[in-house]
Motif scaffolding. Structure first.
Motif, short mmCIF file in Angstrom:
data_model
loop_
_atom_site.label_atom_id
_atom_site.label_comp_id
_atom_site.label_asym_id
_atom_site.label_seq_id
_atom_site.Cartn_x
_atom_site.Cartn_y
_atom_site.Cartn_z
N ASN A 147 67.74 6.25 17.28
CA ASN A 147 66.32 5.92 17.08
C ASN A 147 66.12 4.90 15.97
O ASN A 147 65.32 3.98 16.09
CB ASN A 147 65.54 7.18 16.70
N ILE A 148 66.81 5.11 14.86
CA ILE A 148 66.46 4.34 13.66
C ILE A 148 67.32 3.09 13.52
O ILE A 148 66.87 2.07 13.06
CB ILE A 148 66.58 5.26 12.42
N TRP A 149 68.56 3.19 13.96
CA TRP A 149 69.46 2.03 13.87
C TRP A 149 69.50 1.25 15.19
O TRP A 149 69.24 0.05 15.23
CB TRP A 149 70.87 2.51 13.49
N LYS A 150 69.78 1.97 16.29
CA LYS A 150 70.07 1.26 17.53
C LYS A 150 68.81 0.74 18.23
O LYS A 150 68.78 -0.41 18.68
CB LYS A 150 70.85 2.18 18.48
N PHE A 151 67.79 1.58 18.32
CA PHE A 151 66.59 1.15 19.06
C PHE A 151 66.01 -0.15 18.51
O PHE A 151 65.78 -1.10 19.27
CB PHE A 151 65.55 2.28 19.11
N PRO A 152 65.78 -0.24 17.18
CA PRO A 152 65.23 -1.51 16.70
C PRO A 152 66.15 -2.71 16.97
O PRO A 152 65.69 -3.76 17.37
CB PRO A 152 65.07 -1.29 15.19
N TYR A 153 67.46 -2.53 16.81
CA TYR A 153 68.29 -3.72 16.98
C TYR A 153 68.44 -4.15 18.43
O TYR A 153 68.45 -5.35 18.73
CB TYR A 153 69.61 -3.59 16.20
N ILE A 154 68.49 -3.19 19.36
CA ILE A 154 68.57 -3.64 20.76
C ILE A 154 67.22 -4.17 21.23
O ILE A 154 67.17 -5.07 22.05
CB ILE A 154 69.12 -2.57 21.74
N THR A 155 66.13 -3.64 20.68
CA THR A 155 64.81 -4.21 21.00
C THR A 155 64.78 -5.66 20.52
O THR A 155 64.31 -6.56 21.23
CB THR A 155 63.69 -3.41 20.32
N GLY A 156 65.29 -5.89 19.32
CA GLY A 156 65.33 -7.25 18.77
C GLY A 156 66.19 -8.18 19.60
O GLY A 156 65.81 -9.32 19.88
N GLU A 157 67.32 -7.68 20.06
CA GLU A 157 68.23 -8.54 20.83
C GLU A 157 67.70 -8.82 22.22
O GLU A 157 68.08 -9.80 22.84
CB GLU A 157 69.60 -7.85 20.97
N ASN A 158 66.83 -7.92 22.72
CA ASN A 158 66.37 -8.11 24.09
C ASN A 158 64.91 -8.57 24.17
O ASN A 158 64.24 -8.36 25.18
CB ASN A 158 66.59 -6.82 24.90
#
Ligand code: TRP
Length: 452
Positions: free
Chosen positions: A30-41
């Motif tokens: 939730n805190i690490w992966k979700f924001p970064y994959i949202t950013g990448e996509n």
């Protein structure tokens, strides 16, 4: 079949189950992966697909996992076999659980490396190493950490030992206590961080990035990542929730419980995104920075705000706890299996498994330094394991669980556990038989055969 409780014990109440399952679901995903994959996509459209996957695929499959576990009160492999047999199906369905355990082991190996990064940042925050840091300095500090295998190894080892210790202590003492105290505090701190993010000049931009749906940016690959992440974030597709369900009291309503868990998990992810993106934009950073996104944006924010050292330390402690309660749940199904199938002592099973996952973790942390030249399908070990587990193994496990629950398990047994109103049961059943498997199959198909 009619076991009243699991030999591992059971949760003291429905709320403890909700807490434990939420502790599993809410984590680095939730805190690490979700924001970064949202950013990448590309943001908005990705978030929308992710929300749709949670609602249409994730929640119904979570209900299936809970009821299968609770009906059999055994580890996922035996639970699937027993529930299959009761409905006249083959015990081979238990094989889904074997793939699940393998997924858990592989996920843990990179998860504990990231857990180790978090521990390192707790120390750095506490020592004031990152006070007043600029975005360039924060990026350099993160890069330096990745380039230092000895430091990574120490933190990965500490994180592994912390996790194994709780799993060895068993579900009541270990998992319950960790969750009950820490989850509420995490939530409060996330809200404080959100408040800070709202006060920066980047809030509107962050909000628009997450919620303006621009479908031209959506690719099949992004849809696959959104789908895979909906499994990852809800801890589905590998038996975690099945194992936790096997410790759930018979009287609790599965539907309501699962909705609560899904809602909490989604809320934490969205709030984490809304806290991180404004910081990114107001400091002119790149939303597509990848896995380092959280680790370079938060130190900058805490470096600027009043009492930043205190809040920063607390925040990383809480992320560490969230990661810890999730990591525990990655190992629990396999430990339960070893105990039930081979009559191992819980402590020996935990240590044996711990040694395996710790060793695999070393290959993951080496991806950033001494093993950076080693690639599998063009990815380093860390990225490769993340990719095949989240985007292939979990969705595949999910489809199989859905097909099993929809086609093999007899309605009367499913309803005996779910006790849903007639109409809702129909919807759930259609989702198991058709919607969820087809959605996952379509996305996997187009990934392998791109349309362009
Ligand atoms: N859901 C956790 C997170 O978001 C990770 C996790 C724990 C997990 N158990 C799992 C992922 C089982 C997939 C399967 O951080």
């Amino acid at each position: 079949m009619r076991n009243k409780t699991s030999i591992q014990g059971s949760w003291a109440s429905r709320w403890i189950f909700i807490l434990a399952a939420t502790g599993s679901a809410v984590g680095l995903g939730n805190i690490w992966k979700f924001p970064y994959i949202t950013g990448e996509n590309g943001g908005g459209a990705f978030v929308l697909v992710y929300l749709a996957c949670i609602l249409l695929v994730g929640i119904p499959i979570m209900m299936a996992e809970v009821f299968i576990g609770r009906r059999a009160r055994k580890n996922p492999i035996n639970a699937l076999s027993d529930v299959a047999e009761e409905s006249g199906g083959s015990r081979k369905w238990g094989l889904i659980g074997v793939m699940g355990m393998l997924s858990g082991v592989l996920i843990f190996s990179f998860y504990s490396v990231v857990g180790g990064w978090v521990l390192h940042y707790i120390k750095a925050m506490l020592m004031g190493d990152l006070a007043g840091t600029t975005s360039d300095q924060a990026g350099a500090a993160f890069g330096a950490l990745l380039g230092d295998p000895a430091t990574l190894l120490i933190w990965h080892t500490i994180f592994s030992i912390m996790t194994i210790a709780v799993v060895a202590a068993g579900i009541n003492k270990g998992i319950e206590t960790a969750t009950r105290i820490m989850m509420p505090i995490l939530f409060v701190l996330l809200i404080i961080l959100l408040g800070y993010a709202m006060s920066t000049g980047g809030f509107a931009e962050g909000w628009n990035f997450m919620f303006q749906f621009d479908f031209s940016k959506l690719t099949w690959n992004a849809a696959l990542i959104a789908l895979g992440h909906s499994f990852f974030t809800l801890s589905l597709g590998m038996g975690t929730i099945m194992a936790y369900g096997s410790y759930m009291t018979k009287s609790a309503s599965i539907g309501k419980t699962v909705l609560t868990i899904g809602a909490l998990d989604t809320l934490v992810a969205l709030v984490a995104g809304l806290a991180i993106f404004p910081i990114i934009f107001s400091n002119g950073m790149d939303p597509a920075a990848g896995p380092g996104l959280m680790f370079i944006s938060l130190p900058v924010a805490f470096g600027q705000m009043p009492f930043g050292q205190l809040f920063g330390t607390m925040f990383f402690v809480l992320i560490g706890v969230a990661a810890w309660t999730s990591a525990i749940s990655l190992l629990e199904p396999t430990v339960a299996f070893l105990v039930e199938r081979f009559r191992m002592k819980r402590i020996s099973a935990s240590i044996a498994l711990g040694v395996v996952v710790w060793g695999l973790g070393i290959a993951c942390l080496g991806s950033f330094n001494f093993m950076s030249d080693f690639t599998l399908f063009g990815k380093n070990t860390f990225d490769f394991l993340d990719y095949i587990t989240a985007n292939i193994m979990l969705p595949l496990g999910g489809i199989l669980i859905a097909l099993f629950a929809g086609w093999v398990v007899k309605d009367k047994f499913a309803q005996d556990e779910l006790k849903l109103p007639e109409g809702i049961y129909k919807l759930w059943n259609i989702s198991m038989k058709f919607t969820a498997p087809i959605a996952v199959a379509v996305v996997l198909y187009f990934l392998i055969n791109p349309m362009q």
